[in-house]
Design a protein around this motif. Structure first.
Motif, PDB file in Angstrom:
ATOM      1  N   ILE A  74      -0.969   4.900 -52.303  1.00  0.00           N
ATOM      2  CA  ILE A  74      -0.668   5.850 -53.382  1.00  0.00           C
ATOM      3  C   ILE A  74      -1.617   7.042 -53.331  1.00  0.00           C
ATOM      4  N   GLU A  75      -2.871   6.813 -52.973  1.00  0.00           N
ATOM      5  CA  GLU A  75      -3.854   7.903 -52.932  1.00  0.00           C
ATOM      6  C   GLU A  75      -3.496   8.983 -51.911  1.00  0.00           C
ATOM      7  N   ARG A  76      -2.634   8.676 -50.973  1.00  0.00           N
ATOM      8  CA  ARG A  76      -2.174   9.681 -50.008  1.00  0.00           C
ATOM      9  C   ARG A  76      -0.803  10.250 -50.397  1.00  0.00           C
ATOM     10  N   ALA A  77       0.091   9.384 -50.841  1.00  0.00           N
ATOM     11  CA  ALA A  77       1.449   9.826 -51.188  1.00  0.00           C
ATOM     12  C   ALA A  77       1.483  10.649 -52.467  1.00  0.00           C
ATOM     13  N   LEU A  78       0.754  10.229 -53.480  1.00  0.00           N
ATOM     14  CA  LEU A  78       0.787  10.924 -54.767  1.00  0.00           C
ATOM     15  C   LEU A  78       0.359  12.385 -54.653  1.00  0.00           C
ATOM     16  N   PRO A  79      -0.745  12.709 -53.997  1.00  0.00           N
ATOM     17  CA  PRO A  79      -1.107  14.130 -53.885  1.00  0.00           C
ATOM     18  C   PRO A  79      -0.026  14.982 -53.212  1.00  0.00           C
ATOM     19  N   ALA A  80       0.624  14.437 -52.186  1.00  0.00           N
ATOM     20  CA  ALA A  80       1.687  15.187 -51.507  1.00  0.00           C
ATOM     21  C   ALA A  80       2.850  15.459 -52.459  1.00  0.00           C
ATOM     22  N   LEU A  81       3.217  14.468 -53.253  1.00  0.00           N
ATOM     23  CA  LEU A  81       4.309  14.640 -54.204  1.00  0.00           C
ATOM     24  C   LEU A  81       3.915  15.578 -55.348  1.00  0.00           C
ATOM     25  N   LEU A  82       2.674  15.499 -55.768  1.00  0.00           N
ATOM     26  CA  LEU A  82       2.193  16.408 -56.811  1.00  0.00           C
ATOM     27  C   LEU A  82       2.197  17.852 -56.313  1.00  0.00           C
ATOM     28  N   GLU A  83       1.788  18.061 -55.070  1.00  0.00           N
ATOM     29  CA  GLU A  83       1.815  19.414 -54.510  1.00  0.00           C
ATOM     30  C   GLU A  83       3.229  19.979 -54.513  1.00  0.00           C
ATOM     31  N   LYS A  84       4.214  19.175 -54.128  1.00  0.00           N
ATOM     32  CA  LYS A  84       5.609  19.620 -54.123  1.00  0.00           C
ATOM     33  C   LYS A  84       6.074  19.960 -55.538  1.00  0.00           C
ATOM     34  N   SER A  85       5.650  19.178 -56.504  1.00  0.00           N
ATOM     35  CA  SER A  85       6.010  19.443 -57.899  1.00  0.00           C
ATOM     36  C   SER A  85       5.429  20.773 -58.364  1.00  0.00           C
ATOM     37  N   LEU A  86       4.158  21.003 -58.048  1.00  0.00           N
ATOM     38  CA  LEU A  86       3.522  22.257 -58.438  1.00  0.00           C
ATOM     39  C   LEU A  86       4.172  23.449 -57.747  1.00  0.00           C
ATOM     40  N   GLU A  87       4.599  23.277 -56.486  1.00  0.00           N
ATOM     41  CA  GLU A  87       5.298  24.344 -55.771  1.00  0.00           C
ATOM     42  C   GLU A  87       6.583  24.737 -56.486  1.00  0.00           C
ATOM     43  N   ARG A  88       7.220  23.799 -57.158  1.00  0.00           N
ATOM     44  CA  ARG A  88       8.435  24.076 -57.928  1.00  0.00           C
ATOM     45  C   ARG A  88       8.124  24.746 -59.263  1.00  0.00           C
ATOM     46  N   GLY A  89       6.846  24.821 -59.587  1.00  0.00           N
ATOM     47  CA  GLY A  89       6.451  25.373 -60.874  1.00  0.00           C
ATOM     48  C   GLY A  89       6.433  24.351 -61.987  1.00  0.00           C
ATOM     49  N   TRP A  90       6.495  23.074 -61.638  1.00  0.00           N
ATOM     50  CA  TRP A  90       6.493  21.994 -62.625  1.00  0.00           C
ATOM     51  C   TRP A  90       5.078  21.499 -62.883  1.00  0.00           C
ATOM     52  N   ARG A  91       4.767  21.257 -64.117  1.00  0.00           N
ATOM     53  CA  ARG A  91       3.549  20.526 -64.465  1.00  0.00           C
ATOM     54  C   ARG A  91       3.876  19.035 -64.369  1.00  0.00           C
ATOM     55  N   ALA A  92       2.844  18.224 -64.203  1.00  0.00           N
ATOM     56  CA  ALA A  92       3.058  16.791 -63.986  1.00  0.00           C
ATOM     57  C   ALA A  92       2.141  15.948 -64.859  1.00  0.00           C
ATOM     58  N   VAL A  93       2.631  14.763 -65.200  1.00  0.00           N
ATOM     59  CA  VAL A  93       1.829  13.714 -65.815  1.00  0.00           C
ATOM     60  C   VAL A  93       1.886  12.522 -64.871  1.00  0.00           C
ATOM     61  N   VAL A  94       0.744  11.890 -64.662  1.00  0.00           N
ATOM     62  CA  VAL A  94       0.673  10.662 -63.870  1.00  0.00           C
ATOM     63  C   VAL A  94       0.215   9.562 -64.807  1.00  0.00           C
ATOM     64  N   GLN A  95       1.046   8.534 -64.946  1.00  0.00           N
ATOM     65  CA  GLN A  95       0.717   7.410 -65.816  1.00  0.00           C
ATOM     66  C   GLN A  95       0.361   6.203 -64.978  1.00  0.00           C
ATOM     67  N   ALA A  96      -0.856   5.722 -65.151  1.00  0.00           N
ATOM     68  CA  ALA A  96      -1.339   4.523 -64.472  1.00  0.00           C
ATOM     69  C   ALA A  96      -1.379   3.371 -65.471  1.00  0.00           C
ATOM     70  N   SER A  97      -1.739   2.205 -64.996  1.00  0.00           N
ATOM     71  CA  SER A  97      -1.691   1.014 -65.839  1.00  0.00           C
ATOM     72  C   SER A  97      -3.014   0.677 -66.524  1.00  0.00           C
ATOM     73  N   SER A  98      -4.095   1.382 -66.186  1.00  0.00           N
ATOM     74  CA  SER A  98      -5.392   1.056 -66.795  1.00  0.00           C
ATOM     75  C   SER A  98      -6.307   2.276 -66.763  1.00  0.00           C
ATOM     76  N   PRO A  99      -7.326   2.295 -67.628  1.00  0.00           N
ATOM     77  CA  PRO A  99      -8.299   3.390 -67.590  1.00  0.00           C
ATOM     78  C   PRO A  99      -9.051   3.451 -66.265  1.00  0.00           C
ATOM     79  N   GLU A 100      -9.308   2.285 -65.679  1.00  0.00           N
ATOM     80  CA  GLU A 100     -10.012   2.251 -64.394  1.00  0.00           C
ATOM     81  C   GLU A 100      -9.175   2.910 -63.303  1.00  0.00           C
ATOM     82  N   ARG A 101      -7.872   2.695 -63.346  1.00  0.00           N
ATOM     83  CA  ARG A 101      -7.000   3.309 -62.342  1.00  0.00           C
ATOM     84  C   ARG A 101      -6.903   4.816 -62.566  1.00  0.00           C
TER      85      ARG A 101
END
Length: 153
Positions: free
Chosen positions: A13-40
């Protein structure tokens, strides 16, 4: 609203998520990432600052100020302080309960799950069934050997 399931096979996930977030930002979209714990959330916070030596993804958590200005917001809750158009769920975070609180807030929802972790596969299957039976348009994307995403269903 579309709900996309991304089946990670070759990348963490630490590699895939940044790539997907970059694509989202390129579209002009803001993003929220929801994890399962504060530690995550803390782990992802560090990963987004350090994933690429040449750049970083600007983001914030509840500890940071100006949450409404953050292009990416990391949380374990269901809030959307930056008015995100896309929401990512990782580590088995529950999609249906979050969407019930903010129906219609997103253009797209993405659930990322690790294909090497049986518990994440089972959670993704359960959530697929639940969301599909609730009337959401769901699609399944699988990572190829080269790291590209291919729509499979």
């Amino acid at each position: 609203m579309e709900v996309w399931f991304y089946h990670l096979e070759g990348w963490p996930i630490e590699r895939a998520l940044p790539a997907l977030l970059e694509k989202s930002l390129e579209r002009g979209w803001r993003a929220v990432v929801q994890a399962s714990s504060p530690e995550r959330v803390d782990s992802l916070d560090l990963a987004l600052w350090a994933y690429d030596e040449a750049s970083f993804l600007a983001h914030g958590t509840s500890r940071d100020g100006d949450l409404d200005l953050q292009p990416i917001y990391l949380t374990q809750g269901t809030e959307n302080p930056n008015g995100a158009e896309i929401r990512f769920f990782v580590d088995g975070a529950e999609v249906a309960s979050a969407l019930a609180e903010v129906a219609g807030a997103y253009r797209r929802v993405v659930l990322l799950f690790d294909g090497r972790a049986q518990d994440e596969i089972e959670a993704a299957r359960r959530q697929w069934s639940e969301l599909k039976s609730s009337g959401y348009a769901v699609s399944y994307w699988q990572q190829s050997e080269g790291g590209r995403w291919e729509k499979r269903g």
